[in-house]
Motif scaffolding. Structure first.
Motif, PDB file in Angstrom:
ATOM      1  N   SER A 322       0.848  -1.191   0.000  1.00 10.76           N
ATOM      2  CA  SER A 322       0.000   0.000   0.000  1.00 10.76           C
ATOM      3  C   SER A 322       0.882   1.238   0.000  1.00 10.76           C
ATOM      4  O   SER A 322       2.028   1.206   0.486  1.00 10.76           O
ATOM      5  CB  SER A 322      -0.905   0.008   1.235  1.00 10.76           C
ATOM      6  N   SER A 324       0.331   3.815   1.752  1.00 10.08           N
ATOM      7  CA  SER A 324       0.247   4.429   3.080  1.00 10.08           C
ATOM      8  C   SER A 324       0.308   3.364   4.162  1.00 10.08           C
ATOM      9  O   SER A 324       0.099   2.177   3.896  1.00 10.08           O
ATOM     10  CB  SER A 324      -1.061   5.225   3.223  1.00 10.08           C
ATOM     11  N   LEU A 429     -12.797   0.741  -5.617  1.00  8.35           N
ATOM     12  CA  LEU A 429     -11.365   1.002  -5.428  1.00  8.35           C
ATOM     13  C   LEU A 429     -10.549  -0.279  -5.518  1.00  8.35           C
ATOM     14  O   LEU A 429      -9.451  -0.292  -6.104  1.00  8.35           O
ATOM     15  CB  LEU A 429     -11.142   1.668  -4.073  1.00  8.35           C
ATOM     16  N   ARG A 444      -1.397   3.323  -4.605  1.00  9.93           N
ATOM     17  CA  ARG A 444      -2.245   4.443  -4.200  1.00  9.93           C
ATOM     18  C   ARG A 444      -3.700   3.997  -4.047  1.00  9.93           C
ATOM     19  O   ARG A 444      -4.381   4.363  -3.074  1.00  9.93           O
ATOM     20  CB  ARG A 444      -2.143   5.572  -5.237  1.00  9.93           C
ATOM     21  N   LEU A 445      -4.175   3.219  -4.994  1.00 12.20           N
ATOM     22  CA  LEU A 445      -5.564   2.756  -4.936  1.00 12.20           C
ATOM     23  C   LEU A 445      -5.786   1.785  -3.778  1.00 12.20           C
ATOM     24  O   LEU A 445      -6.853   1.777  -3.152  1.00 12.20           O
ATOM     25  CB  LEU A 445      -5.934   2.098  -6.263  1.00 12.20           C
ATOM     26  N   ASP A 448      -6.247   3.891  -0.716  1.00 13.30           N
ATOM     27  CA  ASP A 448      -7.599   4.470  -0.698  1.00 13.30           C
ATOM     28  C   ASP A 448      -8.630   3.403  -0.305  1.00 13.30           C
ATOM     29  O   ASP A 448      -9.575   3.682   0.452  1.00 13.30           O
ATOM     30  CB  ASP A 448      -7.944   5.049  -2.071  1.00 13.30           C
ATOM     31  N   ALA A 452     -11.275   3.260   2.861  1.00  7.87           N
ATOM     32  CA  ALA A 452     -12.714   3.060   2.627  1.00  7.87           C
ATOM     33  C   ALA A 452     -13.236   1.865   3.409  1.00  7.87           C
ATOM     34  O   ALA A 452     -14.326   1.910   3.990  1.00  7.87           O
ATOM     35  CB  ALA A 452     -12.972   2.880   1.135  1.00  7.87           C
TER      36      ALA A 452
END
Length: 495
Positions: A322, A324, A429, A444-445, A448, A452
């Motif tokens: 990921s 993040s 996503l 990035r996705l 996200d 979510a």
């Protein structure tokens, strides 16, 4: 604290418990290194099931891995080693894999060629396949026979984790007519509950000493049976290895008095918790789902099982691929008391506009460990005003147990496993991450999607999967690993 013997007497079945009770040896198991290695795999009888058509039980996965191999396979540490492919090359910025097949043969002595391998791979990945690896291999565009010894796999998008997926037992290459693979073992005898395996002839091993007739100590008797029988067999020194243990049957292990040196726990990566299967009524509101997650005392649950089993609260164990850091639930910083107050308040708020009791159903497997889990969960939810009723696994229910070892190390696997179901936004996503054309876009996705899903609360995470084995000291090559997978050809040095 739950008193395990009482729980077991009520739920494990008296005959099995009495059998175990008479076998409380407690001594270290060091069976003589003579004769076939006897392996109990927890579950039903092992069969050469077709992964494209039907799910395989655990013993069948063990059997398939022992008698067939994919292009690559797992070694004793859970790392990739050659299978049918002796070597491979990654080209075109990760968009293409070229595999050179080693010399190998089917059980009838016919040589394996690239065309057969291509057909077998395509069959497992064709639309409509029930192979559990297929949804994570949609990046495969085509598989091409380049020469009788070389195949090439083209990808639609880069997949650095491709080899770990191809090492899964479901991706082992098996001929559909007279189902058989290329080894490392052959089935030489069948019984009602298992098979006897002998090392297969390997034409790539030309040394005369190496291709000598294998001795009986190199054979393996693989038995599929329930955990109580496997434990009784091991304690009475009638087997060398028990594989496939989980939280369901762990409480039987201390009851059997098995020496600590024989008990092995894998540092398994994966997801263990309660999935929200039906989003209606109380469970339609994410705040209500979060209240159920807040109310559970995870530390108390894991403490009732194996020493060192760690609790978990978030879907991702680490950042992995990921962009993040793993997202933590909004209530993670609260104390246990604060969580309980918040959860009880949310249920009370719901009941102001929805009078009457909150009743849920939870589908669970049978077994003493599942009963312990149900006891903790039911008590926690009752304390905030929610009643839950246990129903058999496979029953249509509001909630279900998720207990899955990750086949590879991608955040998307964790999120996709948790999303069953999840919000439309999170699902969109995840699909976008799957179809991303670059690794940066994919990362990035995924980040996200993680956010979510954390907001959506599709799963109540409790821990990482508990996986245990019982190992006789003669099997000195056995090693714990994050895949919780132990190939039968890597149990003894020299296999």
């Amino acid at each position: 604290m739950i008193h395990r013997p009482l729980v077991l007497l009520r739920n494990a079945g008296m005959p099995c418990l009495l059998a175990l009770g008479t076998l409380l040896l407690g001594s270290c198991y060091a069976r003589s290194d003579r004769g076939a290695v006897i392996v109990s795999a927890i579950g039903g009888a092992p069969t050469l099931a077709d992964a494209a058509v039907e799910p395989m039980n655990f013993p069948s996965r063990v059997l398939r891995d022992a008698t067939a191999q994919g292009l690559v396979r797992f070694d004793a540490t859970g790392q990739i080693e050659p299978g049918l492919a002796e070597r491979w090359t990654v080209i075109d910025d990760g968009m293409s894999y070229i595999f050179r097949l080693r010399e190998s043969e089917w059980g009838d002595g016919h040589a394996v060629d690239a065309g057969e391998v291509v057909k077998a791979i395509d069959r497992q990945l064709v639309r409509g396949s029930r192979n559990p690896a297929a949804p994570f291999l949609t990046a495969v565009e085509d598989t091409v026979e380049m020469t009788p010894e070389v195949i090439q796999i083209h990808l639609k998008r880069p997949r650095p984790d491709l080899l770990k997926l191809f090492a899964q037992p479901e991706m082992a290459i098996v001929r559909t007519r007279r189902p058989a693979g290329t080894g490392p073992f052959r089935i030489i005898r069948r019984s009602a509950h298992g098979v006897t395996l002998r090392p297969a002839f390997d034409p790539a091993r030309l040394d005369a000493e190496e291709i000598a007739e294998p001795g009986p100590e190199q054979n393996i008797n693989l038995i599929g049976e329930r955990a109580s029988r496997a434990l009784a067999r091991f304690v009475s020194r009638q087997s060398d290895l028990v594989l496939g243990g989980s939280y369901i049957d762990w409480p039987l292990v201390p009851l059997a008095g098995i020496a600590a040196a024989n008990i092995r726990v894998d540092p398994a990566a994966g997801l263990f918790g309660i999935g929200i299967a039906r989003r209606t009524g109380f469970l339609a509101d994410a705040a209500n789902r979060a209240a159920l997650a807040e109310a559970i005392d995870r530390n108390a649950i894991v403490a009732a099982y194996a020493p060192g089993w760690a609790a978990a609260e978030q879907i991702l164990p680490d950042q992995l691929d990921s962009a993040s850091a793993a997202v933590q639930p909004s209530w993670q910083s609260l104390s246990a008391g604060e969580r309980h107050v918040a959860a009880r308040g949310q249920v009370a708020l719901w009941r102001k506009t929805h009078p009457g009791p909150v009743n849920l159903t939870l589908a669970m497997p049978s077994g003493p460990g599942a009963t312990i889990l149900y006891g903790f969960v039911a008590a926690a939810w009752r304390s905030i005003g929610v009643e839950v009723r246990r129903v058999p696994q496979g029953t249509d229910a509001d909630l279900r147990i998720i207990d899955a070892v990750a086949p590879y190390d991608s955040a998307r696997w964790y999120l996709a496993t948790a999303c069953a179901p999840c919000s439309d936004a999170a699902q969109t996503l995840l699909e976008a991450a799957r179809d991303a054309t670059t690794l940066n876009e994919r990362a990035r996705l995924i980040a996200d999607a993680d956010l979510a899903l954390s907001n959506d609360v599709p799963v109540i995470v409790i821990a990482r999967p508990l996986r245990w084995s019982l190992v006789a000291l003669r099997l000195h090559a056995w090693q714990p690993n994050s895949r919780a997978w132990h190939p039968l050809n890597h149990l003894r040095t020299g296999n």
